[in-house]
Design a protein around this motif. Structure first.
Motif, PDB file in Angstrom:
ATOM      1  N   ILE A 207       0.845  -1.204   0.000  1.00 32.84           N
ATOM      2  CA  ILE A 207       0.000   0.000   0.000  1.00 32.84           C
ATOM      3  C   ILE A 207       0.879   1.253   0.000  1.00 32.84           C
ATOM      4  N   ALA A 208       1.915   1.249   0.833  1.00 33.85           N
ATOM      5  CA  ALA A 208       2.831   2.392   0.890  1.00 33.85           C
ATOM      6  C   ALA A 208       3.548   2.581  -0.444  1.00 33.85           C
ATOM      7  N   SER A 209       3.967   1.491  -1.053  1.00 39.43           N
ATOM      8  CA  SER A 209       4.654   1.572  -2.338  1.00 39.43           C
ATOM      9  C   SER A 209       3.745   2.152  -3.408  1.00 39.43           C
ATOM     10  N   ALA A 210       2.478   1.734  -3.421  1.00 43.09           N
ATOM     11  CA  ALA A 210       1.522   2.276  -4.387  1.00 43.09           C
ATOM     12  C   ALA A 210       1.342   3.776  -4.196  1.00 43.09           C
ATOM     13  N   HIS A 211       1.298   4.225  -2.953  1.00 40.63           N
ATOM     14  CA  HIS A 211       1.178   5.653  -2.643  1.00 40.63           C
ATOM     15  C   HIS A 211       2.368   6.428  -3.228  1.00 40.63           C
ATOM     16  N   VAL A 212       3.568   5.940  -2.993  1.00 41.41           N
ATOM     17  CA  VAL A 212       4.770   6.612  -3.471  1.00 41.41           C
ATOM     18  C   VAL A 212       4.834   6.601  -4.999  1.00 41.41           C
ATOM     19  N   LEU A 213       4.468   5.489  -5.602  1.00 40.70           N
ATOM     20  CA  LEU A 213       4.552   5.372  -7.058  1.00 40.70           C
ATOM     21  C   LEU A 213       3.529   6.249  -7.762  1.00 40.70           C
ATOM     22  N   ARG A 214       2.373   6.462  -7.157  1.00 39.45           N
ATOM     23  CA  ARG A 214       1.409   7.398  -7.748  1.00 39.45           C
ATOM     24  C   ARG A 214       2.030   8.793  -7.851  1.00 39.45           C
ATOM     25  N   GLN A 215       2.704   9.203  -6.815  1.00 35.97           N
ATOM     26  CA  GLN A 215       3.355  10.511  -6.847  1.00 35.97           C
ATOM     27  C   GLN A 215       4.479  10.534  -7.873  1.00 35.97           C
ATOM     28  N   ALA A 216       5.239   9.438  -7.964  1.00 32.96           N
ATOM     29  CA  ALA A 216       6.347   9.375  -8.918  1.00 32.96           C
ATOM     30  C   ALA A 216       5.840   9.451 -10.357  1.00 32.96           C
ATOM     31  N   ILE A 217       4.702   8.844 -10.622  1.00 35.60           N
ATOM     32  CA  ILE A 217       4.104   8.881 -11.953  1.00 35.60           C
ATOM     33  C   ILE A 217       3.536  10.258 -12.263  1.00 35.60           C
ATOM     34  N   GLY A 218       3.197  11.002 -11.215  1.00 40.29           N
ATOM     35  CA  GLY A 218       2.598  12.322 -11.396  1.00 40.29           C
ATOM     36  C   GLY A 218       1.092  12.316 -11.362  1.00 40.29           C
ATOM     37  N   LEU A 219       0.512  11.255 -10.775  1.00 44.90           N
ATOM     38  CA  LEU A 219      -0.942  11.180 -10.684  1.00 44.90           C
ATOM     39  C   LEU A 219      -1.433  11.980  -9.479  1.00 44.90           C
ATOM     40  N   PRO A 220      -2.466  12.794  -9.645  1.00 44.75           N
ATOM     41  CA  PRO A 220      -3.003  13.562  -8.526  1.00 44.75           C
ATOM     42  C   PRO A 220      -3.865  12.683  -7.620  1.00 44.75           C
ATOM     43  N   GLY A 221      -4.174  13.215  -6.466  1.00 42.46           N
ATOM     44  CA  GLY A 221      -5.130  12.554  -5.586  1.00 42.46           C
ATOM     45  C   GLY A 221      -4.517  11.486  -4.703  1.00 42.46           C
ATOM     46  N   GLY A 222      -5.394  10.892  -3.893  1.00 42.45           N
ATOM     47  CA  GLY A 222      -4.968   9.884  -2.941  1.00 42.45           C
ATOM     48  C   GLY A 222      -5.442   8.508  -3.330  1.00 42.45           C
ATOM     49  N   GLN A 223      -5.498   7.634  -2.338  1.00 45.26           N
ATOM     50  CA  GLN A 223      -6.021   6.294  -2.575  1.00 45.26           C
ATOM     51  C   GLN A 223      -6.849   5.875  -1.367  1.00 45.26           C
TER      52      GLN A 223
END
Length: 304
Positions: A207-223
């Motif tokens: 879950i933490a990795s998915a959170h970090v990778l969303r930011q790395a990809i440049g996707l807005p918002g949370g999960q």
């Protein structure tokens, strides 16, 4: 400028770069009566501490945004009357007028982002209310999840909502809905539903990795992390379904609408289950706090 004050405990965690978990405050002011509200809030905070993180209960007190409450502030808030229930629309106005308000999911996410807290534990998110095709009654929580980069750990959406439509809105806005450890979407007071999990992850590290990778990809918002209530604490969906239907019918007959719907339904379900719904609610919030703490710790590890 925003007047933000950190509790001593939260300030120490910030200075030491240790895990912090945000908590909303409407559960204190609008969720249950005093003194049970304060006792439960303190217990959830303690669950986070025992899981190795720092709790940050968020509220607006006299126009100041508090990130973490001292014990006396928590006690005072638990006894306060006519506390505003703050979401995205009225958050700034409460600050501007020196008001006191408790934060909903949406407002807590905003405050968490302001204070660089990335994980938030709650009971259940708001969503699409039944009959929304006529009323357009859709919680601001859904759009906040699409806009604000915070991981929210909940036991799914509140079971009084139109959950399939809630999931559709989240999908439309690109919000990852991650079910923890099972293939069906949890139904708040019940661990299982007949809805499939949009996504499944089996560890706090994932879950933490998915959170970090969303930011790395440049996707807005949370999960949104949907964490099933423990089996020992749940109320079976087949028991709850007719109770929820009865409460909804009573609300329709009485003409209850808007912000009044959720508190009315929750109160009637509490009465019709002879208090079992509240017992389950407390158990699921504590369960979510523990998972959120583990996710917050994994985020610190990933970034260290």
């Amino acid at each position: 400028m925003i007047n933000i004050k950190y509790s001593a405990e939260v300030q120490a965690a910030r200075s030491n770069n240790t895990a912090i978990v945000a908590l909303e405050s409407t559960i204190i002011t609008h969720g249950m009566p005093y003194p049970q509200n304060v006792e439960v809030a303190a217990q959830v905070e303690q669950d986070i501490r025992e899981s190795g993180a720092t709790p940050a209960t968020i509220a607006v007190l006299d126009g100041c945004l508090h990130i973490g409450l001292e014990a006396d502030q928590l006690l005072s808030l638990g006894q306060a009357k006519n506390v505003a229930k703050l979401s995205r629309a009225d958050f700034a106005a409460c600050l501007a007028t020196g008001g006191t308000g408790a934060t909903t999911v949406a407002a807590t996410m905003i405050a968490a982002k302001l204070s660089e807290i990335e994980v938030f534990a709650t009971g259940g998110i708001g969503g699409v209310h039944k009959g929304a095709e006529q009323t357009f009654d859709i919680s601001a929580d859904l759009l906040e999840l699409a806009a604000t980069p915070v991981t929210v750990v909940a036991a799914g959406a509140k079971a009084i909502l139109d959950v399939p439509k809630t999931l559709e809105v989240l999908e439309t806005h690109g919000v990852p809905v991650i079910v923890y450890g099972q293939d069906s979407f949890p139904a708040f007071w019940s661990a299982q539903s007949d809805l499939a999990a949009p996504l499944r992850l089996d560890s706090a590290a994932q879950i933490a990795s998915a959170h970090v990778l969303r930011q790395a990809i440049g996707l807005p918002g949370g999960q949104l992390v949907a964490n099933p209530i423990p089996d020992a604490d749940q109320i079976a969906a087949e028991i709850l379904a007719p109770i929820i239907a009865q409460a909804q019918t009573e609300a329709d007959i009485k003409g209850i609408s808007g912000k009044s719907v959720t508190p009315f339904l929750l109160q009637r379900i509490f009465e019709l289950t002879e208090g079992k719904s509240l017992t389950a609610n407390i158990a699921l919030v504590r369960n979510n706090a523990r998972l959120a703490s583990n996710v917050a710790k994994e985020l610190i590890t990933l970034r260290s």
